[in-house]
Design a protein around this motif. Sequence first.
Motif, PDB file in Angstrom:
ATOM      1  N   ALA A  61       0.814  -1.214   0.000  1.00  0.00           N
ATOM      2  CA  ALA A  61       0.000   0.000   0.000  1.00  0.00           C
ATOM      3  C   ALA A  61       0.849   1.266   0.000  1.00  0.00           C
ATOM      4  O   ALA A  61       0.375   2.342  -0.374  1.00  0.00           O
ATOM      5  CB  ALA A  61      -0.943   0.008   1.202  1.00  0.00           C
ATOM      6  N   GLN A  62       2.098   1.151   0.419  1.00  0.00           N
ATOM      7  CA  GLN A  62       2.985   2.318   0.454  1.00  0.00           C
ATOM      8  C   GLN A  62       3.663   2.563  -0.892  1.00  0.00           C
ATOM      9  O   GLN A  62       4.308   3.590  -1.088  1.00  0.00           O
ATOM     10  CB  GLN A  62       4.064   2.129   1.528  1.00  0.00           C
ATOM     11  CG  GLN A  62       3.534   1.739   2.900  1.00  0.00           C
ATOM     12  CD  GLN A  62       2.475   2.695   3.425  1.00  0.00           C
ATOM     13  OE1 GLN A  62       2.670   3.904   3.409  1.00  0.00           O
ATOM     14  NE2 GLN A  62       1.358   2.151   3.875  1.00  0.00           N
ATOM     15  N   LYS A  63       3.513   1.627  -1.822  1.00  0.00           N
ATOM     16  CA  LYS A  63       4.148   1.752  -3.133  1.00  0.00           C
ATOM     17  C   LYS A  63       3.247   2.502  -4.105  1.00  0.00           C
ATOM     18  O   LYS A  63       2.022   2.424  -4.030  1.00  0.00           O
ATOM     19  CB  LYS A  63       4.473   0.371  -3.702  1.00  0.00           C
ATOM     20  CG  LYS A  63       5.423  -0.452  -2.847  1.00  0.00           C
ATOM     21  CD  LYS A  63       5.649  -1.816  -3.474  1.00  0.00           C
ATOM     22  CE  LYS A  63       6.593  -2.665  -2.638  1.00  0.00           C
ATOM     23  NZ  LYS A  63       6.793  -4.014  -3.239  1.00  0.00           N
ATOM     24  N   SER A  64       3.855   3.198  -5.032  1.00  0.00           N
ATOM     25  CA  SER A  64       3.075   3.902  -6.057  1.00  0.00           C
ATOM     26  C   SER A  64       2.993   3.101  -7.353  1.00  0.00           C
ATOM     27  O   SER A  64       2.208   3.434  -8.239  1.00  0.00           O
ATOM     28  CB  SER A  64       3.696   5.274  -6.346  1.00  0.00           C
ATOM     29  OG  SER A  64       5.047   5.151  -6.745  1.00  0.00           O
ATOM     30  N   THR A 116       1.733   9.274  -3.158  1.00  0.00           N
ATOM     31  CA  THR A 116       0.326   8.926  -2.964  1.00  0.00           C
ATOM     32  C   THR A 116       0.254   7.476  -2.508  1.00  0.00           C
ATOM     33  O   THR A 116       0.861   6.603  -3.122  1.00  0.00           O
ATOM     34  CB  THR A 116      -0.472   9.094  -4.271  1.00  0.00           C
ATOM     35  OG1 THR A 116      -0.367  10.442  -4.721  1.00  0.00           O
ATOM     36  CG2 THR A 116      -1.939   8.740  -4.063  1.00  0.00           C
ATOM     37  N   HIS A 117      -0.480   7.233  -1.434  1.00  0.00           N
ATOM     38  CA  HIS A 117      -0.578   5.881  -0.898  1.00  0.00           C
ATOM     39  C   HIS A 117      -2.015   5.391  -0.948  1.00  0.00           C
ATOM     40  O   HIS A 117      -2.960   6.145  -0.696  1.00  0.00           O
ATOM     41  CB  HIS A 117      -0.076   5.829   0.546  1.00  0.00           C
ATOM     42  CG  HIS A 117       1.321   6.329   0.716  1.00  0.00           C
ATOM     43  ND1 HIS A 117       2.377   5.831  -0.005  1.00  0.00           N
ATOM     44  CD2 HIS A 117       1.830   7.292   1.520  1.00  0.00           C
ATOM     45  CE1 HIS A 117       3.483   6.454   0.340  1.00  0.00           C
ATOM     46  NE2 HIS A 117       3.178   7.347   1.275  1.00  0.00           N
ATOM     47  N   ARG A 172      -5.172   3.538   0.422  1.00  0.00           N
ATOM     48  CA  ARG A 172      -5.731   3.250   1.739  1.00  0.00           C
ATOM     49  C   ARG A 172      -6.819   2.192   1.602  1.00  0.00           C
ATOM     50  O   ARG A 172      -7.377   1.975   0.540  1.00  0.00           O
ATOM     51  CB  ARG A 172      -6.310   4.514   2.368  1.00  0.00           C
ATOM     52  CG  ARG A 172      -5.332   5.657   2.522  1.00  0.00           C
ATOM     53  CD  ARG A 172      -6.012   6.861   3.125  1.00  0.00           C
ATOM     54  NE  ARG A 172      -7.168   7.284   2.330  1.00  0.00           N
ATOM     55  CZ  ARG A 172      -8.103   8.116   2.758  1.00  0.00           C
ATOM     56  NH1 ARG A 172      -8.040   8.600   3.990  1.00  0.00           N
ATOM     57  NH2 ARG A 172      -9.114   8.455   1.980  1.00  0.00           N
ATOM     58  N   ALA A 209      -2.192   3.294   5.804  1.00  0.00           N
ATOM     59  CA  ALA A 209      -2.824   2.283   4.965  1.00  0.00           C
ATOM     60  C   ALA A 209      -4.209   1.879   5.455  1.00  0.00           C
ATOM     61  O   ALA A 209      -4.951   1.217   4.749  1.00  0.00           O
ATOM     62  CB  ALA A 209      -1.938   1.035   4.899  1.00  0.00           C
TER      63      ALA A 209
END
Length: 230
Positions: free
Chosen positions: A35-38, A58-59, A61, A175
């Motif tokens: 979720a932390q990856k673009s 941009t993460h 959620r 997230a």
Amino acid sequence: MILIEAILGNISDTEWAGRLSTADIDLIEIDQWEAQKSRFRKMTVKGAEVAVSIDRGTHIRDGDVLLWNAQAHAALVARIELRDVMIVNLDDLTKLRPEIAMRTCVELGHAMGNQHWPALVKDNLVYVPLTVDRKVMASVMNTHRFEGIRYEFVPGREVVPYLAPHESRRLFGGAEGPVHSHTHENYADVEAETGRVHGHPPTQIHAPHRADAHGQSSPATAGSARDHRG
């Protein structure tokens, strides 16, 4: 392949909640780290291949709407599995002599700091997101046998509703999706024999602190836990 280049909204938004109530929804299941990856690729629950390429910084959620097909009345929604959280209960420290309680707190902070575990303190509870296998964390806690300390592991989703937004971001990196904090009058009910925490965490205080003291440590006594997933 479906290309996702923007986040359209979230299922918690009034507009999307109504729109999706009768929609055909496919899910893309990702973990807290993805979720932390673009940019990444993933298969949806229904078998569609998705390539995510959103703006850096941009993460995604939990509950984010990634695709909407008005004609087919269909949507693609992100579902994020949050890591478990170890909840350390400090209530019993109030029953100990002040010098023992203080020593235990220093030892606990020292042990967590040595492990580089992030921690959030709310009143008499310490929340520690799992950064390693739970067996490793339990081993650390049991080795020290902190006096007056009880703990358990609970799913991250059970903790989120009882955290302020900034606290939730601290544990889960944003997230978890929109956070709605609630205030409760009573503390969680704890079994002294097993270390299990029943009910839900209190949220009377919304001021996070790090439990990362770095003083000398010596083994304490009495500690127990049950591996529990809620």
